[in-house]
Structure formats: C-alpha cells, structure tokens
Design a protein around this motif. Structure first.
Motif, PDB file in Angstrom:
ATOM      1  N   MET A   1     -17.520   5.346   8.466  1.00  0.00           N
ATOM      2  CA  MET A   1     -16.076   5.804   7.982  1.00  0.00           C
ATOM      3  C   MET A   1     -15.722   5.176   6.657  1.00  0.00           C
ATOM      4  O   MET A   1     -15.742   4.119   6.189  1.00  0.00           O
ATOM      5  N   ASN A   2     -15.044   6.254   5.670  1.00  0.00           N
ATOM      6  CA  ASN A   2     -15.279   5.615   4.291  1.00  0.00           C
ATOM      7  C   ASN A   2     -13.479   5.231   4.278  1.00  0.00           C
ATOM      8  O   ASN A   2     -12.727   5.559   4.956  1.00  0.00           O
ATOM      9  N   LYS A   3     -13.447   3.951   3.639  1.00  0.00           N
ATOM     10  CA  LYS A   3     -11.924   3.568   3.504  1.00  0.00           C
ATOM     11  C   LYS A   3     -11.374   4.133   2.235  1.00  0.00           C
ATOM     12  O   LYS A   3     -12.074   4.784   1.327  1.00  0.00           O
ATOM     13  N   LEU A   4     -10.047   4.124   2.400  1.00  0.00           N
ATOM     14  CA  LEU A   4      -9.260   4.885   1.389  1.00  0.00           C
ATOM     15  C   LEU A   4      -9.323   3.906   0.228  1.00  0.00           C
ATOM     16  O   LEU A   4      -8.737   2.752   0.247  1.00  0.00           O
ATOM     17  N   GLN A   5      -9.761   4.349  -0.823  1.00  0.00           N
ATOM     18  CA  GLN A   5      -9.823   3.439  -2.174  1.00  0.00           C
ATOM     19  C   GLN A   5      -8.576   3.750  -2.874  1.00  0.00           C
ATOM     20  O   GLN A   5      -8.472   4.977  -3.404  1.00  0.00           O
ATOM     21  N   LEU A   6      -7.700   2.632  -3.114  1.00  0.00           N
ATOM     22  CA  LEU A   6      -6.572   3.155  -4.060  1.00  0.00           C
ATOM     23  C   LEU A   6      -6.714   2.257  -5.365  1.00  0.00           C
ATOM     24  O   LEU A   6      -6.926   1.033  -5.232  1.00  0.00           O
ATOM     25  N   SER A   7      -6.611   2.791  -6.458  1.00  0.00           N
ATOM     26  CA  SER A   7      -6.565   2.157  -7.703  1.00  0.00           C
ATOM     27  C   SER A   7      -5.064   1.836  -8.014  1.00  0.00           C
ATOM     28  O   SER A   7      -4.149   1.899  -7.454  1.00  0.00           O
ATOM     29  N   SER A   8      -5.147   0.890  -8.937  1.00  0.00           N
ATOM     30  CA  SER A   8      -3.840   0.571  -9.344  1.00  0.00           C
ATOM     31  C   SER A   8      -2.731   1.306  -9.847  1.00  0.00           C
ATOM     32  O   SER A   8      -1.906   1.548  -9.680  1.00  0.00           O
ATOM     33  N   LYS A   9      -3.353   2.394 -10.518  1.00  0.00           N
ATOM     34  CA  LYS A   9      -2.684   3.585 -11.014  1.00  0.00           C
ATOM     35  C   LYS A   9      -1.983   4.321  -9.842  1.00  0.00           C
ATOM     36  O   LYS A   9      -1.006   4.768  -9.850  1.00  0.00           O
ATOM     37  N   LYS A  10      -2.931   4.654  -8.758  1.00  0.00           N
ATOM     38  CA  LYS A  10      -2.382   5.418  -7.601  1.00  0.00           C
ATOM     39  C   LYS A  10      -1.420   4.540  -6.882  1.00  0.00           C
ATOM     40  O   LYS A  10      -0.544   5.172  -6.432  1.00  0.00           O
ATOM     41  N   ILE A  11      -1.552   3.283  -6.808  1.00  0.00           N
ATOM     42  CA  ILE A  11      -0.584   2.426  -6.159  1.00  0.00           C
ATOM     43  C   ILE A  11       0.852   2.276  -6.965  1.00  0.00           C
ATOM     44  O   ILE A  11       1.955   2.365  -6.294  1.00  0.00           O
ATOM     45  N   ILE A  12       0.695   2.210  -8.034  1.00  0.00           N
ATOM     46  CA  ILE A  12       1.965   2.344  -8.899  1.00  0.00           C
ATOM     47  C   ILE A  12       2.704   3.586  -8.809  1.00  0.00           C
ATOM     48  O   ILE A  12       3.953   3.626  -8.827  1.00  0.00           O
ATOM     49  N   THR A  13       1.894   4.630  -8.948  1.00  0.00           N
ATOM     50  CA  THR A  13       2.127   6.135  -8.652  1.00  0.00           C
ATOM     51  C   THR A  13       2.915   6.116  -7.534  1.00  0.00           C
ATOM     52  O   THR A  13       4.261   6.722  -7.345  1.00  0.00           O
ATOM     53  N   TRP A  14       2.499   6.020  -6.389  1.00  0.00           N
ATOM     54  CA  TRP A  14       3.008   5.913  -4.892  1.00  0.00           C
ATOM     55  C   TRP A  14       4.234   5.042  -4.948  1.00  0.00           C
ATOM     56  O   TRP A  14       5.406   5.346  -4.057  1.00  0.00           O
ATOM     57  N   LEU A  15       4.222   3.862  -5.485  1.00  0.00           N
ATOM     58  CA  LEU A  15       5.481   2.850  -5.710  1.00  0.00           C
ATOM     59  C   LEU A  15       6.649   3.695  -6.291  1.00  0.00           C
ATOM     60  O   LEU A  15       7.680   3.585  -5.680  1.00  0.00           O
ATOM     61  N   CYS A  16       6.281   4.352  -7.337  1.00  0.00           N
ATOM     62  CA  CYS A  16       7.326   5.424  -8.171  1.00  0.00           C
ATOM     63  C   CYS A  16       8.026   6.387  -7.335  1.00  0.00           C
ATOM     64  O   CYS A  16       9.132   6.574  -7.218  1.00  0.00           O
ATOM     65  N   VAL A  17       6.963   6.866  -6.509  1.00  0.00           N
ATOM     66  CA  VAL A  17       7.372   7.982  -5.680  1.00  0.00           C
ATOM     67  C   VAL A  17       8.221   7.614  -4.726  1.00  0.00           C
ATOM     68  O   VAL A  17       9.307   8.009  -4.354  1.00  0.00           O
ATOM     69  N   ASN A  18       7.875   6.477  -3.940  1.00  0.00           N
ATOM     70  CA  ASN A  18       8.620   5.861  -2.881  1.00  0.00           C
ATOM     71  C   ASN A  18      10.165   5.518  -3.604  1.00  0.00           C
ATOM     72  O   ASN A  18      11.184   5.717  -2.662  1.00  0.00           O
ATOM     73  N   TYR A  19      10.316   4.882  -4.663  1.00  0.00           N
ATOM     74  CA  TYR A  19      11.464   4.364  -5.330  1.00  0.00           C
ATOM     75  C   TYR A  19      12.411   5.830  -5.482  1.00  0.00           C
ATOM     76  O   TYR A  19      13.599   5.973  -5.206  1.00  0.00           O
ATOM     77  N   GLY A  20      11.716   6.994  -6.094  1.00  0.00           N
ATOM     78  CA  GLY A  20      12.514   8.064  -6.234  1.00  0.00           C
ATOM     79  C   GLY A  20      12.915   8.660  -4.976  1.00  0.00           C
ATOM     80  O   GLY A  20      14.192   9.143  -4.982  1.00  0.00           O
ATOM     81  N   ILE A  21      12.188   8.856  -3.995  1.00  0.00           N
ATOM     82  CA  ILE A  21      12.503   9.240  -2.635  1.00  0.00           C
ATOM     83  C   ILE A  21      13.981   8.401  -1.921  1.00  0.00           C
ATOM     84  O   ILE A  21      14.746   8.958  -1.640  1.00  0.00           O
ATOM     85  N   PHE A  22      13.452   6.986  -2.112  1.00  0.00           N
ATOM     86  CA  PHE A  22      14.673   6.354  -1.793  1.00  0.00           C
ATOM     87  C   PHE A  22      16.146   6.547  -2.215  1.00  0.00           C
ATOM     88  O   PHE A  22      17.152   6.716  -1.560  1.00  0.00           O
ATOM     89  N   ILE A  23      16.070   6.697  -3.598  1.00  0.00           N
ATOM     90  CA  ILE A  23      17.296   7.028  -4.374  1.00  0.00           C
ATOM     91  C   ILE A  23      17.870   8.191  -4.011  1.00  0.00           C
ATOM     92  O   ILE A  23      19.093   8.405  -3.856  1.00  0.00           O
ATOM     93  N   LEU A  24      16.944   9.421  -4.058  1.00  0.00           N
ATOM     94  CA  LEU A  24      17.353  10.678  -3.531  1.00  0.00           C
ATOM     95  C   LEU A  24      18.092  10.637  -2.079  1.00  0.00           C
ATOM     96  O   LEU A  24      19.119  11.324  -1.940  1.00  0.00           O
ATOM     97  N   ALA A  25      17.239   9.944  -1.071  1.00  0.00           N
ATOM     98  CA  ALA A  25      17.872   9.710   0.355  1.00  0.00           C
ATOM     99  C   ALA A  25      19.187   9.396   0.316  1.00  0.00           C
ATOM    100  O   ALA A  25      20.161   9.793   1.053  1.00  0.00           O
ATOM    101  N   PHE A  26      19.411   8.052  -0.452  1.00  0.00           N
ATOM    102  CA  PHE A  26      20.501   7.646  -0.513  1.00  0.00           C
ATOM    103  C   PHE A  26      21.732   8.293  -1.365  1.00  0.00           C
ATOM    104  O   PHE A  26      22.918   8.299  -0.835  1.00  0.00           O
ATOM    105  N   LEU A  27      21.392   9.204  -2.069  1.00  0.00           N
ATOM    106  CA  LEU A  27      22.017  10.018  -2.841  1.00  0.00           C
ATOM    107  C   LEU A  27      22.797  11.166  -1.983  1.00  0.00           C
ATOM    108  O   LEU A  27      23.895  11.539  -1.971  1.00  0.00           O
ATOM    109  N   VAL A  28      21.754  11.677  -1.089  1.00  0.00           N
ATOM    110  CA  VAL A  28      22.083  12.632  -0.131  1.00  0.00           C
ATOM    111  C   VAL A  28      23.232  12.169   1.019  1.00  0.00           C
ATOM    112  O   VAL A  28      24.207  12.672   1.495  1.00  0.00           O
ATOM    113  N   LEU A  29      23.126  10.723   1.283  1.00  0.00           N
ATOM    114  CA  LEU A  29      23.836  10.238   2.175  1.00  0.00           C
ATOM    115  C   LEU A  29      25.309  10.221   1.551  1.00  0.00           C
ATOM    116  O   LEU A  29      26.276  10.241   2.308  1.00  0.00           O
ATOM    117  N   GLY A  30      25.390   9.883   0.329  1.00  0.00           N
ATOM    118  CA  GLY A  30      26.598   9.651  -0.515  1.00  0.00           C
ATOM    119  C   GLY A  30      27.393  11.096  -0.376  1.00  0.00           C
ATOM    120  O   GLY A  30      28.619  11.220  -0.592  1.00  0.00           O
TER     121      GLY A  30
END
Length: 104
Positions: free
Chosen positions: A1-30
């Motif tokens: 079974m192949n492991k999921l290989q995450l490069s630094s660029k992919k991790i940073i991209t996913w972190l930025c996406v997570n931060y964006g979703i967090f902010i949008l979700a909180f704005l929806v709550l507001g």
C-alpha cells in the motif's frame, strides 16, 4: 500500500485552505441569528476538526524531511494555535464578556 506523500508545498497549501474554511465558517455563523442552534453546533465541530487537522499538518511539517524555513513553520503553528484558542474563546468560555454561544 502506497503511503500518501505530502510535500512541504502541499502541506502549506492545505493549511491555507483550512484557515480559509475556518474564517468562512465563522463568518457564516456571524450572519445567522442565534436561533439556529444546529448550525452553531455544526460550525463548532467543523472549527474543532479544522484545528485538529491543521495541528496534525503542522506536526508533519516539522519533520526533518520537509525543507521549509523555521520561521514559516512557526508562523503556521501560531496561526493554528490562535484559531484553536479563538474557537475556545468564542464558543465555550462565557466569562470573557461574550455570552457562550453553545450553551446560551
């Protein structure tokens, strides 16, 4: 079974996406009134899940195989910890001047 290989660029991209979703979700709550308790609870669990996923990605980013600046790693970690503290402050902690959103 192949492991999921995450490069630094992919991790940073996913972190930025997570931060964006967090902010949008909180704005929806507001934009919604407090009468929609189900949306508030869903938003809370979404924010907690995003914080946990972001923390795991930050820990993975601190592994030696990722050639990223220590400054970038620390900034992303502090953003994640800030969002986690903000979630606690906004949803659970009632004595900060704001009413507790979940239990009001």
């Amino acid at each position: 079974m192949n492991k999921l290989q995450l490069s630094s660029k992919k991790i940073i991209t996913w972190l930025c996406v997570n931060y964006g979703i967090f902010i949008l979700a909180f704005l929806v709550l507001g934009t919604l009134s407090s009468e929609y308790k189900a949306i508030i609870w869903i938003n809370f669990f979404l924010d907690v899940a995003i914080c946990v996923i972001s923390l795991v990605l930050n820990i993975i980013l601190f592994f030696q195989k990722h050639e990223t600046s220590l400054f970038v790693k620390l900034v992303l970690l502090f953003i994640t910890l800030f969002l986690a503290a903000f979630t606690y402050y906004a949803f659970i902690m009632p004595e900060c001047g704001l009413p507790s959103v979940l239990f009001s």
